[in-house]
Design a protein around this motif. Structure first.
Motif, PDB file in Angstrom:
ATOM      1  N   ARG A 285       0.817  -1.207   0.000  1.00 12.05           N
ATOM      2  CA  ARG A 285       0.000   0.000   0.000  1.00 12.05           C
ATOM      3  C   ARG A 285       0.854   1.261   0.000  1.00 12.05           C
ATOM      4  O   ARG A 285       0.462   2.291  -0.545  1.00 12.05           O
ATOM      5  N   SER A 286       2.052   1.180   0.613  1.00 12.69           N
ATOM      6  CA  SER A 286       2.919   2.356   0.660  1.00 12.69           C
ATOM      7  C   SER A 286       3.470   2.733  -0.713  1.00 12.69           C
ATOM      8  O   SER A 286       3.986   3.843  -0.893  1.00 12.69           O
ATOM      9  N   ALA A 287       3.357   1.820  -1.697  1.00 13.70           N
ATOM     10  CA  ALA A 287       3.894   2.108  -3.024  1.00 13.70           C
ATOM     11  C   ALA A 287       2.971   2.997  -3.848  1.00 13.70           C
ATOM     12  O   ALA A 287       3.395   3.600  -4.833  1.00 13.70           O
ATOM     13  N   VAL A 288       1.720   3.099  -3.452  1.00 15.02           N
ATOM     14  CA  VAL A 288       0.711   3.793  -4.252  1.00 15.02           C
ATOM     15  C   VAL A 288       0.549   5.220  -3.746  1.00 15.02           C
ATOM     16  O   VAL A 288       0.352   5.454  -2.550  1.00 15.02           O
ATOM     17  N   LEU A 289       0.632   6.184  -4.682  1.00 17.49           N
ATOM     18  CA  LEU A 289       0.440   7.595  -4.361  1.00 17.49           C
ATOM     19  C   LEU A 289      -0.825   8.100  -5.039  1.00 17.49           C
ATOM     20  O   LEU A 289      -1.072   7.806  -6.217  1.00 17.49           O
ATOM     21  N   ARG A 294      -5.197  11.369 -10.001  1.00 15.23           N
ATOM     22  CA  ARG A 294      -4.347  10.298 -10.524  1.00 15.23           C
ATOM     23  C   ARG A 294      -3.869   9.394  -9.403  1.00 15.23           C
ATOM     24  O   ARG A 294      -3.702   9.813  -8.259  1.00 15.23           O
ATOM     25  N   THR A 295      -3.656   8.142  -9.762  1.00 15.16           N
ATOM     26  CA  THR A 295      -3.050   7.172  -8.856  1.00 15.16           C
ATOM     27  C   THR A 295      -1.803   6.645  -9.541  1.00 15.16           C
ATOM     28  O   THR A 295      -1.886   6.059 -10.621  1.00 15.16           O
ATOM     29  N   VAL A 296      -0.636   6.881  -8.921  1.00 18.64           N
ATOM     30  CA  VAL A 296       0.618   6.570  -9.597  1.00 18.64           C
ATOM     31  C   VAL A 296       1.530   5.758  -8.692  1.00 18.64           C
ATOM     32  O   VAL A 296       1.380   5.746  -7.463  1.00 18.64           O
ATOM     33  N   VAL A 297       2.473   5.087  -9.324  1.00 17.96           N
ATOM     34  CA  VAL A 297       3.593   4.429  -8.639  1.00 17.96           C
ATOM     35  C   VAL A 297       4.863   4.800  -9.396  1.00 17.96           C
ATOM     36  O   VAL A 297       4.805   5.334 -10.524  1.00 17.96           O
ATOM     37  N   TYR A 298       6.003   4.516  -8.787  1.00 20.59           N
ATOM     38  CA  TYR A 298       7.284   4.768  -9.453  1.00 20.59           C
ATOM     39  C   TYR A 298       8.008   3.441  -9.627  1.00 20.59           C
ATOM     40  O   TYR A 298       8.275   2.730  -8.659  1.00 20.59           O
ATOM     41  N   ARG A 310       0.991   5.401 -14.124  1.00 15.80           N
ATOM     42  CA  ARG A 310      -0.386   5.442 -13.623  1.00 15.80           C
ATOM     43  C   ARG A 310      -0.920   4.006 -13.518  1.00 15.80           C
ATOM     44  O   ARG A 310      -0.679   3.172 -14.401  1.00 15.80           O
ATOM     45  N   VAL A 311      -1.645   3.744 -12.434  1.00 18.13           N
ATOM     46  CA  VAL A 311      -2.164   2.393 -12.201  1.00 18.13           C
ATOM     47  C   VAL A 311      -3.658   2.457 -11.916  1.00 18.13           C
ATOM     48  O   VAL A 311      -4.193   3.489 -11.481  1.00 18.13           O
ATOM     49  N   LYS A 312      -4.300   1.346 -12.165  1.00 15.08           N
ATOM     50  CA  LYS A 312      -5.719   1.187 -11.836  1.00 15.08           C
ATOM     51  C   LYS A 312      -5.816   0.205 -10.668  1.00 15.08           C
ATOM     52  O   LYS A 312      -5.322  -0.927 -10.765  1.00 15.08           O
ATOM     53  N   LEU A 313      -6.434   0.642  -9.570  1.00 13.36           N
ATOM     54  CA  LEU A 313      -6.495  -0.162  -8.361  1.00 13.36           C
ATOM     55  C   LEU A 313      -7.765  -0.994  -8.299  1.00 13.36           C
ATOM     56  O   LEU A 313      -8.824  -0.597  -8.810  1.00 13.36           O
ATOM     57  N   TRP A 321      -2.395  -3.467  -2.140  1.00 13.32           N
ATOM     58  CA  TRP A 321      -3.443  -3.102  -3.089  1.00 13.32           C
ATOM     59  C   TRP A 321      -3.494  -4.153  -4.198  1.00 13.32           C
ATOM     60  O   TRP A 321      -2.463  -4.677  -4.632  1.00 13.32           O
ATOM     61  N   GLU A 322      -4.691  -4.425  -4.679  1.00 13.64           N
ATOM     62  CA  GLU A 322      -4.834  -5.205  -5.913  1.00 13.64           C
ATOM     63  C   GLU A 322      -4.611  -4.265  -7.087  1.00 13.64           C
ATOM     64  O   GLU A 322      -5.198  -3.186  -7.156  1.00 13.64           O
ATOM     65  N   ILE A 323      -3.747  -4.671  -8.033  1.00 16.34           N
ATOM     66  CA  ILE A 323      -3.422  -3.854  -9.195  1.00 16.34           C
ATOM     67  C   ILE A 323      -4.080  -4.463 -10.427  1.00 16.34           C
ATOM     68  O   ILE A 323      -3.800  -5.609 -10.790  1.00 16.34           O
ATOM     69  N   LEU A 324      -4.942  -3.688 -11.067  1.00 16.33           N
ATOM     70  CA  LEU A 324      -5.646  -4.173 -12.254  1.00 16.33           C
ATOM     71  C   LEU A 324      -4.908  -3.802 -13.539  1.00 16.33           C
ATOM     72  O   LEU A 324      -4.900  -4.572 -14.491  1.00 16.33           O
ATOM     73  N   GLU A 325      -4.303  -2.617 -13.571  1.00 12.06           N
ATOM     74  CA  GLU A 325      -3.591  -2.156 -14.763  1.00 12.06           C
ATOM     75  C   GLU A 325      -2.424  -1.269 -14.338  1.00 12.06           C
ATOM     76  O   GLU A 325      -2.476  -0.616 -13.287  1.00 12.06           O
ATOM     77  N   GLY A 326      -1.373  -1.239 -15.151  1.00 13.67           N
ATOM     78  CA  GLY A 326      -0.298  -0.273 -14.944  1.00 13.67           C
ATOM     79  C   GLY A 326       1.066  -0.875 -14.701  1.00 13.67           C
ATOM     80  O   GLY A 326       2.078  -0.278 -15.092  1.00 13.67           O
ATOM     81  N   VAL A 327       1.165  -2.017 -14.045  1.00 11.48           N
ATOM     82  CA  VAL A 327       2.461  -2.659 -13.811  1.00 11.48           C
ATOM     83  C   VAL A 327       2.358  -4.135 -14.155  1.00 11.48           C
ATOM     84  O   VAL A 327       1.254  -4.697 -14.216  1.00 11.48           O
ATOM     85  N   LYS A 328       3.515  -4.755 -14.303  1.00 18.19           N
ATOM     86  CA  LYS A 328       3.570  -6.170 -14.638  1.00 18.19           C
ATOM     87  C   LYS A 328       4.245  -6.938 -13.501  1.00 18.19           C
ATOM     88  O   LYS A 328       5.050  -6.367 -12.763  1.00 18.19           O
ATOM     89  N   PRO A 329       3.942  -8.212 -13.367  1.00 23.60           N
ATOM     90  CA  PRO A 329       4.616  -9.021 -12.339  1.00 23.60           C
ATOM     91  C   PRO A 329       6.128  -8.984 -12.542  1.00 23.60           C
ATOM     92  O   PRO A 329       6.621  -9.056 -13.673  1.00 23.60           O
ATOM     93  N   GLY A 330       6.855  -8.837 -11.451  1.00 13.35           N
ATOM     94  CA  GLY A 330       8.313  -8.835 -11.509  1.00 13.35           C
ATOM     95  C   GLY A 330       8.923  -7.450 -11.526  1.00 13.35           C
ATOM     96  O   GLY A 330      10.113  -7.300 -11.212  1.00 13.35           O
ATOM     97  N   GLU A 331       8.178  -6.417 -11.912  1.00 12.53           N
ATOM     98  CA  GLU A 331       8.716  -5.057 -11.886  1.00 12.53           C
ATOM     99  C   GLU A 331       8.891  -4.608 -10.443  1.00 12.53           C
ATOM    100  O   GLU A 331       8.082  -4.928  -9.576  1.00 12.53           O
TER     101      GLU A 331
END
Length: 367
Positions: A285-289, A294-298, A310-313, A321-331
């Motif tokens: 949860r601390s990764a999500v701003l 906007r909802t973003v991560v770095y 930008r990510v979709k929660l 958080w459950e991540i629906l869009e924006g990052v891939k497993p392993g990143e």
């Protein structure tokens, strides 16, 4: 601190909009930490409060089937535990007594004539007398004993139709009652309901069959574990919540020689519902701003470069958080220091809007 130049023919990191480049010292100074986006069960602990209630569908009101006088009360206090078939009161009713004696006479006549076939009329009279006794509230077992009842015994017993707890008593010894007058009300406190409100944001988590850990102030240190049995499909318009019911067993306790139920009616209770999901892509949860709309991560791109994404929660767990869009497993995603990185990204964005600049390379430092 001296900058190390990049000469012609060498290529550094080309920073796109939203990408921040930090030197080694800066990364250490703001304690940048990252975590890998990975699939795992999403876990959440839901804490709720409610009350312990009974199933009012199992209430039983016992009324007088025929007029008469209460001669004796066998159960004379609220809260008494009774069993099915146990006598509640002794009753005198001339109408009931006449019906009992009529049936006993017909029965004796049928026994005397058992060596030859009973007439159809006699059978009809027997069936009619038995039916009348049933309407007057006698059980099958009571009717079967009538032929052996003493002629001098003019009293009948009012039996409990079910096992349960006496919650109201409307009569006293010597009281005359009419047909339909309320005598007792019984409730089944063996199975109790814990009911609480479930708010709209939690509907995606809760389902029938999930276990709930319940605690009550009257039983400190003890947990009652039971499953959700029902979720009301009708929402309360004012609170935007639905009523959830958990059914739990309520055994009898013996205290100083007297029996009582462990859980008392209308008791306040608290509960923990431990929720989980099948494996989904998650981030701490601390990764999500949340920045405005906007909802973003770095995302750590390596070499001190951090890309804004930008990510979709989806659902929010206790720690992920459950991540629906924006990052891939392993990143690898920044979990600590991302607020400072985001601040630098905003400064870079403002500077870029005021003064166009060519692509730059990450500053490499050496001491």
């Amino acid at each position: 601190m001296e900058l190390v130049p990049i000469y012609e023919g060498q290529k550094g990191y080309e920073l796109t909009a939203g990408t921040v480049s930090l030197g080694t010292n800066s990364i250490q100074a703001i304690h940048v930490q990252t975590a890998e986006a990975s699939k795992r069960p999403l876990i959440r602990t839901l804490r709720v409060a409610g009350t312990i209630d009974d199933n009012d569908a199992k209430h039983r009101r016992l009324s007088a089937y025929v007029e008469g006088r209460i001669e004796k009360l066998h159960v004379n206090f609220i809260g008494a535990e009774v069993k099915e078939g146990e006598p509640l009161a002794t009753f005198y009713s001339p109408m009931l007594l006449n019906a009992e004696r009529e049936y006993a006479l017909l029965f004796r006549q049928s026994q005397m004539a058992h060596s030859y076939a009973l007439t159809a009329e006699h059978k009809r009279l027997m069936a009619s007398a038995e039916q009348r006794l049933t309407r007057y509230g006698l059980t099958t077992a009571q009717i079967a004993k009538l032929p052996f009842k003493a002629e001098t015994n003019h009293l009948s017993e009012i039996l409990s139709p079910v096992s349960g707890t006496v919650i109201t008593r409307e009569i006293y010894e010597g009281q005359f009652v009419k047909e339909g007058d309320k005598l007792f009300e019984l409730a089944d406190f063996f199975t109790m309901w814990f009911q609480f409100d479930l708010y709209e944001r939690d509907f995606a988590w809760v389902r029938v069959g999930q276990e709930v850990e319940i605690t009550v102030p009257s039983a400190p240190g003890k947990k009652f574990v039971a499953a959700i049995a029902f979720i009301d499909p009708n929402l309360n318009d004012m609170t935007r919540s639905a009523r959830v019911r958990v059914e739990l067993q309520n055994p009898l306790l013996t205290v100083q020689g007297k029996s009582r139920r462990e859980l008392l009616h209308k008791t306040y209770a608290e509960a923990i519902v431990r929720l989980d999901t099948p494996e989904v892509l998650t981030l701490p949860r601390s990764a999500v701003l949340h920045t405005g709309d906007r909802t973003v991560v770095y995302v750590d791109k390596g070499g001190g470069a951090y890309e804004q994404r930008r990510v979709k929660l989806g659902r929010a767990g206790d720690e992920h958080w459950e991540i629906l869009e924006g990052v891939k497993p392993g990143e690898r995603i920044v979990t600590t220091g991302n607020l400072l990185i985001d601040g630098q990204a905003q400064l870079d964005s403002q500077a870029g809007e005021s003064t166009p600049t060519a692509p730059t390379t990450p500053a490499q430092t050496q001491t």
